[in-house]
Design a protein around this motif. Structure first.
Motif, PDB file in Angstrom:
ATOM      1  N   ALA A 242      32.457  32.426 -69.736  1.00 43.47           N
ATOM      2  CA  ALA A 242      32.054  31.495 -68.675  1.00 43.47           C
ATOM      3  C   ALA A 242      31.692  32.251 -67.403  1.00 43.47           C
ATOM      4  N   ARG A 243      32.452  33.305 -67.111  1.00 43.36           N
ATOM      5  CA  ARG A 243      32.163  34.121 -65.930  1.00 43.36           C
ATOM      6  C   ARG A 243      30.777  34.781 -66.053  1.00 43.36           C
ATOM      7  N   TRP A 244      30.500  35.341 -67.229  1.00 40.13           N
ATOM      8  CA  TRP A 244      29.251  36.077 -67.415  1.00 40.13           C
ATOM      9  C   TRP A 244      28.031  35.164 -67.419  1.00 40.13           C
ATOM     10  N   THR A 245      28.173  33.961 -68.006  1.00 44.39           N
ATOM     11  CA  THR A 245      27.023  33.066 -68.136  1.00 44.39           C
ATOM     12  C   THR A 245      26.872  32.118 -66.957  1.00 44.39           C
ATOM     13  N   GLY A 246      27.975  31.873 -66.227  1.00 41.59           N
ATOM     14  CA  GLY A 246      27.952  30.864 -65.171  1.00 41.59           C
ATOM     15  C   GLY A 246      28.047  29.444 -65.690  1.00 41.59           C
ATOM     16  N   ALA A 247      28.286  29.290 -66.987  1.00 39.87           N
ATOM     17  CA  ALA A 247      28.374  27.958 -67.591  1.00 39.87           C
ATOM     18  C   ALA A 247      29.725  27.323 -67.307  1.00 39.87           C
ATOM     19  N   ARG A 248      29.770  26.010 -67.437  1.00 43.14           N
ATOM     20  CA  ARG A 248      31.033  25.294 -67.365  1.00 43.14           C
ATOM     21  C   ARG A 248      31.744  25.402 -68.708  1.00 43.14           C
ATOM     22  N   ALA A 249      33.057  25.621 -68.654  1.00 47.78           N
ATOM     23  CA  ALA A 249      33.859  25.704 -69.875  1.00 47.78           C
ATOM     24  C   ALA A 249      35.175  24.979 -69.658  1.00 47.78           C
ATOM     25  N   HIS A 250      35.706  24.462 -70.747  1.00 42.03           N
ATOM     26  CA  HIS A 250      36.935  23.671 -70.684  1.00 42.03           C
ATOM     27  C   HIS A 250      37.827  24.065 -71.848  1.00 42.03           C
ATOM     28  N   VAL A 251      39.079  24.398 -71.559  1.00 42.24           N
ATOM     29  CA  VAL A 251      40.054  24.774 -72.581  1.00 42.24           C
ATOM     30  C   VAL A 251      40.752  23.518 -73.075  1.00 42.24           C
ATOM     31  N   LEU A 252      40.636  23.277 -74.370  1.00 37.00           N
ATOM     32  CA  LEU A 252      41.245  22.100 -74.971  1.00 37.00           C
ATOM     33  C   LEU A 252      42.722  22.332 -75.280  1.00 37.00           C
ATOM     34  N   HIS A 253      43.464  21.238 -75.283  1.00 34.39           N
ATOM     35  CA  HIS A 253      44.866  21.159 -75.728  1.00 34.39           C
ATOM     36  C   HIS A 253      45.662  22.450 -75.492  1.00 34.39           C
ATOM     37  N   LEU A 254      45.767  22.854 -74.242  1.00 34.48           N
ATOM     38  CA  LEU A 254      46.519  24.063 -73.899  1.00 34.48           C
ATOM     39  C   LEU A 254      47.990  23.896 -74.273  1.00 34.48           C
ATOM     40  N   SER A 255      48.506  24.829 -75.062  1.00 30.98           N
ATOM     41  CA  SER A 255      49.934  24.799 -75.382  1.00 30.98           C
ATOM     42  C   SER A 255      50.668  26.050 -74.922  1.00 30.98           C
ATOM     43  N   SER A 256      49.958  27.156 -74.724  1.00 33.42           N
ATOM     44  CA  SER A 256      50.615  28.403 -74.323  1.00 33.42           C
ATOM     45  C   SER A 256      50.680  28.513 -72.803  1.00 33.42           C
ATOM     46  N   SER A 257      51.876  28.468 -72.271  1.00 29.83           N
ATOM     47  CA  SER A 257      52.030  28.619 -70.819  1.00 29.83           C
ATOM     48  C   SER A 257      51.680  30.027 -70.361  1.00 29.83           C
ATOM     49  N   ASP A 258      51.666  30.992 -71.279  1.00 30.59           N
ATOM     50  CA  ASP A 258      51.293  32.364 -70.912  1.00 30.59           C
ATOM     51  C   ASP A 258      49.887  32.427 -70.307  1.00 30.59           C
ATOM     52  N   ALA A 259      49.025  31.499 -70.715  1.00 36.15           N
ATOM     53  CA  ALA A 259      47.627  31.539 -70.282  1.00 36.15           C
ATOM     54  C   ALA A 259      47.428  30.972 -68.881  1.00 36.15           C
ATOM     55  N   LEU A 260      48.432  30.342 -68.315  1.00 37.64           N
ATOM     56  CA  LEU A 260      48.256  29.690 -67.005  1.00 37.64           C
ATOM     57  C   LEU A 260      47.835  30.661 -65.905  1.00 37.64           C
ATOM     58  N   PRO A 261      48.456  31.848 -65.771  1.00 34.99           N
ATOM     59  CA  PRO A 261      48.005  32.763 -64.717  1.00 34.99           C
ATOM     60  C   PRO A 261      46.543  33.180 -64.869  1.00 34.99           C
ATOM     61  N   MET A 262      46.078  33.363 -66.112  1.00 42.49           N
ATOM     62  CA  MET A 262      44.673  33.721 -66.330  1.00 42.49           C
ATOM     63  C   MET A 262      43.745  32.615 -65.847  1.00 42.49           C
ATOM     64  N   ILE A 263      44.095  31.384 -66.198  1.00 40.01           N
ATOM     65  CA  ILE A 263      43.249  30.250 -65.807  1.00 40.01           C
ATOM     66  C   ILE A 263      43.247  30.089 -64.296  1.00 40.01           C
ATOM     67  N   ALA A 264      44.429  30.194 -63.691  1.00 46.26           N
ATOM     68  CA  ALA A 264      44.519  30.062 -62.232  1.00 46.26           C
ATOM     69  C   ALA A 264      43.710  31.147 -61.531  1.00 46.26           C
ATOM     70  N   SER A 265      43.786  32.375 -62.024  1.00 44.45           N
ATOM     71  CA  SER A 265      43.039  33.472 -61.430  1.00 44.45           C
ATOM     72  C   SER A 265      41.541  33.247 -61.561  1.00 44.45           C
ATOM     73  N   ALA A 266      41.107  32.785 -62.741  1.00 47.28           N
ATOM     74  CA  ALA A 266      39.686  32.529 -62.947  1.00 47.28           C
ATOM     75  C   ALA A 266      39.182  31.443 -62.006  1.00 47.28           C
ATOM     76  N   LYS A 267      39.985  30.407 -61.806  1.00 43.00           N
ATOM     77  CA  LYS A 267      39.587  29.346 -60.874  1.00 43.00           C
ATOM     78  C   LYS A 267      39.432  29.904 -59.457  1.00 43.00           C
ATOM     79  N   ARG A 268      40.375  30.753 -59.062  1.00 47.41           N
ATOM     80  CA  ARG A 268      40.276  31.344 -57.719  1.00 47.41           C
ATOM     81  C   ARG A 268      39.025  32.201 -57.587  1.00 47.41           C
ATOM     82  N   ASP A 269      38.607  32.811 -58.690  1.00 46.46           N
ATOM     83  CA  ASP A 269      37.407  33.655 -58.685  1.00 46.46           C
ATOM     84  C   ASP A 269      36.113  32.854 -58.699  1.00 46.46           C
TER      85      ASP A 269
END
Length: 460
Positions: A242-269
């Protein structure tokens, strides 16, 4: 209980009957929170919201009781209806009845597990033909992105799908093959040209292949077979593509809390990334799932108590945007109830009718208010799909509403649900919050006369 006053037979036309329907109460869930208001509805739209006591008049007037709250209808953007082709699993009539009973007034149907999957315009038309005379709530459709159908994406978009779903590992059905990460990126670059969105089942096939087998009736073995790392690696791929293409992307049915910092960082970026989670990840924990209880099997899986707590934190801090059902039903035999083998059983939880009660029960225990629940389950999913007249009780919006008794309780009886197959992970679970009535464009849904509309991107 709600009091209904009909004035259609006695009142003359004119200002006294300016509205088709008026709903009055001390607990109206507007964009300003829960307030005392009167709501005037005309031609299926909310056209007046005034202080309680202004005595708006209409052909029908409903007086809410002290324990009832008027809510905007929920918007569930993640529902597998499975019709046509696997209608014995679920169908538009049963799914939309269940939705209405749970206060859901709009669903968006996933491009699988129907046959054919919604991967070209012809398949979309078959899906619409199946739904057209059966829908009790409004229904929209996602398209599918699979190997070889990149040339179909623009046509599906022009025909009104709300975006495109792909898998990064086997989808569970052979007719909807998964994309490799490079293929997903290529499709995302195409979607960027017309500002559509890629919604992704993010589990990494290589990580799953290297994980232990799920064979047998022990839930802990199944949990080990779908490790958090498989989600984390795949979500990292989605973020970077999503970063490289500039496209909108959406992560479905998130179950792993480990991924939250990555998502938060990407949003800030500034990466155009959003995420959802589901009632089963927020209300159930792996430590309490009995061995052989395949009603609980879903992919990605229900994880540990500590993981659940972090998902709630992710909702509260805005890293996770919304809560949707991922209603993924099947026939009883596909759940392998006799043997309880998690490797064999179909992976999916049926919860379309129960979502509001499930989340409200857990939220109130945590001191989270009902307006926050509605933001996660109505306003934010509507925004995700670009449904500009759904998801809020506000002027100009569709009069899609439910009357909800938040303090009333019940025990889940699978046989009394409208889902086609009587199996749910929530059997015998006590819940708070009962939907007493649901309205679609100002008309009460009676579960006898289908009045749902088929939605196209940009029309609502």
């Amino acid at each position: 209980m709600t009091e209904t006053i009909s004035r259609a037979a006695s009142a003359p036309a004119g200002p006294a009957t300016a509205y088709d329907l008026v709903i009055r109460g001390n607990r109206i869930m507007t964009t300003a929170g829960e307030v005392a208001r009167e709501v005037g509805i005309r031609d299926g739209k909310i056209v007046a919201i005034e202080p309680l006591g202004n005595n708006l008049e209409g052909a029908e007037v409903i007086e809410l009781s002290a324990e009832e709250v008027l809510l905007p209808g929920l918007v569930d953007t993640h529902v597998h209806v499975n019709e046509p082709g696997r209608t014995e699993w679920e169908g538009f009539a049963s799914a939309t009845r269940a939705a209405a009973a749970g206060g859901v007034t709009t669903i968006i149907d996933m491009p699988l597990n129907s046959i054919p999957p919604t991967v070209n315009v012809d398949a979309l038309e078959q899906k619409r033909a199946a739904a057209r005379e059966q829908a009790f709530v409004d229904v929209g459709f996602w398209g599918g992105a699979i190997p070889g159908n990149q040339g179909d994406l623009r046509g599906l978009h022009d025909e009104g799908v709300f975006g495109f779903k792909c898998f990064l590992l086997h989808s569970g059905v052979d007719e909807f093959p998964h994309l490799e990460a490079d293929e997903m990126e290529s499709d995302m670059a195409v979607l960027k040209t017309f500002d559509s969105i890629m919604i992704v089942h993010a589990e990494d096939s290589r990580a799953i292949d290297r994980a232990p087998t799920a064979e047998g009736d022990h839930y802990d073995k199944f949990l080990a077979s779908r490790p958090r790392g498989a989600e984390n690696v795949a979500i990292a791929e989605v973020i970077e593509r999503a970063r490289w293409t500039g496209a909108r992307a959406h992560v479905l049915h998130l179950s792993s809390s480990d991924a939250l910092p990555m998502i938060a960082s990407a949003k800030r970026d500034g990466v155009r990334i959003t995420a959802e989670t589901c009632p089963h990840y927020l209300t159930l924990i792996s430590e309490e799932i009995p061995n052989g209880a395949t009603a609980y099997k879903c992919c990605p899986p229900i994880r540990e108590a500590g993981n659940r707590e972090l998902l709630w934190e992710g909702l509260l801090d805005g890293t996770i945007d919304c809560i949707v059902s991922d209603h993924s039903p099947s026939t009883l035999d596909l759940k392998d109830l006799e043997n309880g083998d998690f490797a064999v059983a179909w992976g999916g939880v049926s919860s379309l009718q129960l979502g509001l009660s499930l989340i409200w029960t857990e939220a109130r225990r945590r001191g989270i208010t009902l307006d926050k629940v509605i933001d996660w389950m109505s306003t934010k999913p509507a925004a995700l799909a670009g449904l500009n007249s759904k998801g809020k009780l506000a002027l100009g919006y569709d009069a899609d509403l439910s009357i909800f008794a938040p303090d009333e309780s019940y025990v889940v009886d699978p046989a009394k649900l409208h889902h086609k197959n009587p199996i749910t992970a929530y059997a015998q679970k006590p819940l708070s919050g009962v939907v007493r009535k649901t309205y679609l464009r100002g008309q009460q849904i009676d579960s006898q006369t289908p009045a749902g509309q088929l939605l196209r991107r940009g029309m609502a």
